[in-house]
Design an enzyme around this catalytic site. Sequence first.
Site, PDB file in Angstrom:
ATOM      1  N   PHE A   1       0.812  -1.217   0.000  1.00 15.27           N
ATOM      2  CA  PHE A   1       0.000   0.000   0.000  1.00 15.27           C
ATOM      3  C   PHE A   1       0.846   1.267   0.000  1.00 15.27           C
ATOM      4  O   PHE A   1       0.373   2.341  -0.394  1.00 15.27           O
ATOM      5  CB  PHE A   1      -0.955  -0.010   1.205  1.00 15.27           C
ATOM      6  N   LYS A   2       2.097   1.152   0.416  1.00 20.67           N
ATOM      7  CA  LYS A   2       2.965   2.336   0.458  1.00 20.67           C
ATOM      8  C   LYS A   2       3.145   2.964  -0.931  1.00 20.67           C
ATOM      9  O   LYS A   2       3.486   4.133  -1.052  1.00 20.67           O
ATOM     10  CB  LYS A   2       4.331   1.967   1.034  1.00 20.67           C
ATOM     11  N   ASP A   3       2.935   2.170  -1.988  1.00 21.92           N
ATOM     12  CA  ASP A   3       3.098   2.697  -3.345  1.00 21.92           C
ATOM     13  C   ASP A   3       2.145   3.853  -3.629  1.00 21.92           C
ATOM     14  O   ASP A   3       2.461   4.745  -4.417  1.00 21.92           O
ATOM     15  CB  ASP A   3       2.861   1.594  -4.385  1.00 21.92           C
TER      16      ASP A   3
END
Length: 466
Positions: A111-113
């Site tokens: 999800f950090k993307d």
Amino acid sequence: MRYISTRGEAPALGFEDVLLTGLAPDGGLYVPESLPHFSLEEIRSWRGLPYTELAFNIMYPFVDEAIPEADFRQMLDETYGVFAHKAVAPLVQLDTNEWVMELFRGPTLAFKDFALQLLGRLLDYVLGKRKQHAVIMGATSGDTGSAAIEGCRRCEHVDIFILHPHGRVSEVQRRQMTTVQGDNIHNIAVRGNFDDCQRMVKESFGDQSFLGGKARLAAVNSINWARIMAQIVYYFHASLALGGPDRSMAFSVPTGNFGDIFAGYLAKKMGLPVSQLVIATNRNDILHRFMSGNKYEQHQLEHTLSPSMDIMVSSNFERLLFDLHGRDGRAVKELLESAAKGPVSIEDYRWKQARKLFDSAAVDDKTTCDTIREVYQQNEYLLDPHTAIGVRAARDCRRDARIPMITLGTAHPAKFPDAIVESGLTVKPELPAHMADLFEREERYTVLDNDRAGVQDFIAKHWKNS
């Protein structure tokens, strides 16, 4: 849009300066002076929009005049155009009114993307405009590092140094960081835990003299406001896909540093009907202990099958405390100074205010594995250990079965094969095609002692213009 510090002693800044500053000079975190608020009618009008259009509508009020509309739209198109699913954040149904939102379709499978691919572009844009160079210093418990490196590897005005706890991230997570080639990319394995890495980063922002005045530090950790800003979007995205804003939603969020779930809290404050936010943690359960019993107390950090949540000091929790204390920076500063010495609680009425929205659960490794196996047997759907914790917490804490419960799917299961094996399943999660040769790529990283001076000396000697 102006931004103020949660400690109340730093000057208000505009978006560009907040983007580049990270931690405020008084040790606090920046938050908007005021939030944009959207009516139900306006939110309803966004149904059916492509993800990039929705993202523009929600994020641009925070950026405002700092970046022209056309340039910001282009950044969003470039950021989310490389995701492996056209929906960007697709929803998968597990049961009646129970969903997983897949936030791992970006280039590094986490999800950090959503935030870090955009953050790299924002930093390079602003630094180029100012004719400046920045040294990024970040700490990762697993996923932030690879997403930050991927987001910054093409940046012309940035050198990036990522600290990770040596031997305490999964092999896939480590290789995603250490196999990316580039003169501006540096991986440091610290002989310590994530909190040691995070503390070094915070202390370095407080005293940047080791750079000799030739560059400034920039933050990619979730203390950077731009990351929170980008994460707000997918709460609106999920709600609109399931009948919002005409019905309320509940979200379960696997969290260690409180950034992702704080974005959900902001989405509610900005007008999205959200009835419940579930804080899902592993054995490192400081957030659960606070939310269930109003006691904020650090314990010994434990190594688990969900390493991205092996965090004891949840930096972004300070942003929620700031709101719970009526945005009184002095009160927050005093509370956190006391918390560094021992357990603290907040006034009962403030805690009860938080409990109106938040619930929490702590899930151990055995229950995590049981959940991975159970969901696969029911649906032939494979969860990574962090998402499994979110699903278990959602089921344990759910207040109303009539309200859709959406668990944030934070990482691809192929990043954590040990947890799949531990769950007793024989299925092997495969890496996507663009990572199929990950274990054949050459690694490059430096192991250093848990010593701030040694780490700072390494950075001072290895950034591009040193």
